[in-house]
Design an enzyme around this catalytic site. Structure first.
Site, short mmCIF file in Angstrom:
data_model
loop_
_atom_site.label_atom_id
_atom_site.label_comp_id
_atom_site.label_asym_id
_atom_site.label_seq_id
_atom_site.Cartn_x
_atom_site.Cartn_y
_atom_site.Cartn_z
N GLN A 56 -5.12 -12.53 -4.73
CA GLN A 56 -4.04 -13.07 -5.58
C GLN A 56 -4.53 -14.10 -6.60
O GLN A 56 -4.01 -14.17 -7.71
CB GLN A 56 -2.93 -13.62 -4.67
N HIS B 191 0.83 -1.20 0.00
CA HIS B 191 0.00 0.00 0.00
C HIS B 191 0.87 1.26 0.00
O HIS B 191 0.62 2.20 -0.74
CB HIS B 191 -0.92 -0.01 1.23
N SER C 147 5.31 -9.30 0.79
CA SER C 147 5.69 -8.97 2.16
C SER C 147 4.85 -9.68 3.22
O SER C 147 5.11 -9.52 4.41
CB SER C 147 5.58 -7.45 2.37
N SER D 31 3.19 -6.68 -7.37
CA SER D 31 4.11 -7.56 -8.10
C SER D 31 3.57 -7.82 -9.51
O SER D 31 4.33 -7.85 -10.48
CB SER D 31 4.29 -8.89 -7.37
N ASP E 4 -6.32 5.61 1.54
CA ASP E 4 -6.39 4.22 1.10
C ASP E 4 -7.84 3.78 1.27
O ASP E 4 -8.44 3.98 2.33
CB ASP E 4 -5.46 3.38 1.99
#
Ligand code: UDX
Length: 456
Positions: free
Chosen positions: A373, A22, A279, A353, A114
């Site tokens: 994901q 973020h 992470s 990513s 956010d």
């Protein structure tokens, strides 16, 4: 409220969720705004702010509390307890911060928050300040959660195949993981859905994507949210249009960056498999062993990021530096992905990513772990066609032979060449999305990017 002109140095407060996935894009967007003359104050939680390094000195830093300033989120005991406390203490301390800045004549013109903090918009509006929601996940995932908010999609899932406007047909394995943990604990899905509870009150809705990548959804969502802007990819300039020489990294960096690059330097073009799972993702011992054995037994080179907290899961005797492989606890992922020795990326498909690899033209092997994901993996395999999802067995483990097969497909076969050329195409479009001319064109078509902030 009157819009401030650029000459009077508008002041944006950028409120980021405490996490690498973020902070990275929001800090990058902040740097972009700064170049347009906007003054930036970056805000995150007190505990997470201790990790921040390399924030440009021109960006001011402030903090709010999530209620766990000393020990960090794990002190909460559960994600639900953390989210509840964050909402309560976060909104109180955010209110105090806006009050303090107002009193010190450091008045804030716009809060970019956010989207995980919908309460920040309520606080912002109490002060009569402009508020922009920043969506850090991709538009397909946002679209899915938005439909849960609307009530047109329910958890647990009833349908075998999910059909939503402008999205490919989605199987269960393509959906965000929180649909499957919902019965046991609804709090995580609720947390993602609540992002949309007050989004129609935001002055802008920003998303870290680029138009060409998501054009059907963007055109559709613009009908519902006319204030939507695709503002990405928020990646340092060195890896895109190379316009700003000193824009080489995100603000948060760690050690051992150069060791990786030196190691890559003498490897042949396209010969190294880069393996990293962001992470947060943590794998079980069995999965780690399968990965380790696959990399050791495969013919090619590998560079593997195993975070310090995961290192004990490496099989006994696994060597961290050999002629064919290097294991590090962290690297500058952008520099690694941009290195010509890299042939493919084995990733969990976190949104950053995924976007980074689209921008750098590297094909993917996906091993999604949780959250968004699986959906990102579906898009990269079947929509953007830049890689493959590694198959799992009945224990949900990717076995070494299956992974070796995927690596050969990408590194040695025709299919891999096609994926590489698709990846290069997305890279070209990403560069165009941030290039000046294209940006001006996109401003007219609802894009905010360099040189377009005046049109807010
Ligand atoms: C989290 C969620 O897990 C992800 O699903 C969501 O889409 C965003 O927030 P994370 O798991 O950390 O993020 O993954 P990702 O989104 O890929 O972000 C990781 C960031 O750390 C990337 O910008 C990547 O470049 C950086 N990174 C990672 C490094 O710089 N070095 C590393 O060694 C590993």
């Amino acid at each position: 409220m009157e819009k401030k002109s650029i000459t009077s140095r508008a002041h944006c407060l950028v409120l980021a969720f405490p996490g690498q996935g973020h902070i990275n894009p929001m800090l990058q967007f902040s740097k972009l705004l700064e170049r347009q003359g906007v003054r930036i104050t970056l805000v995150t939680t007190r505990f997470y702010s201790k990790n921040l390094q390399n924030v440009p000195p021109s960006i001011a830093l402030e903090t709010i509390s999530d209620g766990f300033d000393e020990v960090g989120p794990q002190e909460a005991g559960s994600p639900k307890a953390y989210i509840d406390r964050l909402c309560q203490v976060g909104s109180e301390t955010f209110h105090e911060l806006l009050e303090k800045l107002g009193k010190s004549r450091n008045h804030v013109d716009c809060v970019i928050y956010d989207s995980f903090f919908p309460w920040a918009l309520d606080v912002t509006k109490r002060f009569g300040i402009l508020g922009a929601s920043y969506l850090t996940q991709n538009m397909t995932v946002n679209n899915i959660y938005y439909h849960v908010h609307l009530g047109t999609l329910q958890a647990p899932l009833k349908e075998h195949e999910i059909s939503l406007p402008k999205l490919p047909k989605l199987q269960h394995e393509d959906m965000p993981s929180f649909f499957f943990t919902y019965e046991e604990d609804p709090s995580m899905l609720d947390f993602f859905v609540v992002q949309f509870s007050n989004i129609d009150k935001a002055d802008w809705i920003l998303c870290n994507t680029y138009y060409e990548l998501d054009k059907e959804i963007v055109d559709w969502i613009m009908e519902i949210w006319p204030k939507f802007r695709s503002i990405g990819p928020n990646i340092p300039s060195l890896f895109l249009d190379k316009r700003y020489e000193n824009d080489q990294d995100y603000g948060v960096t760690e050690f051992k960056r150069d060791e990786c690059i030196e190691w890559l330097d003498d490897k042949p073009k396209g010969s190294v498999v880069y393996v990293s799972f962001g992470s947060i993702a943590t794998f079980g011992d069995e999965q780690m062993e399968e990965l380790a054995c696959c990399l050791k037994e495969s013919l090619g080179y590998f560079l593997w990021v195993v975070r310090a907290s995961e290192e004990t899961k490496l099989p006994k005797g696994f060597e961290k530096k050999t002629k064919k492989g290097l294991v590090v606890t962290w690297c500058s992922q952008l520099k690694v992905l941009a290195h010509e020795a890299i042939g493919c990326f084995v990733t969990h498909c976190g949104w950053n990513s995924t976007l980074e690899t689209l921008c750098l033209g590297v094909p993917i092997i996906a091993i999604p772990f949780w959250s968004d994901q699986s959906t990102n993996a579906k898009l990269m395999a079947d929509v953007w066609k830049i890689g493959i999802r590694a198959p799992i067995d009945d224990n949900k483990v990717v076995r070494r032979e299956a992974l070796k097969h995927c690596i050969r497909e990408i590194m040695e076969n025709e299919k891999g060449k096609e994926m590489k050329s698709n990846a290069i195409r997305w890279k070209t479009l990403a560069v165009k999305a941030v290039s000046d001319d294209e940006c001006h064109a996109l401003v007219r078509r609802h894009h905010v990017g360099p040189a377009s902030i005046r049109n807010w």
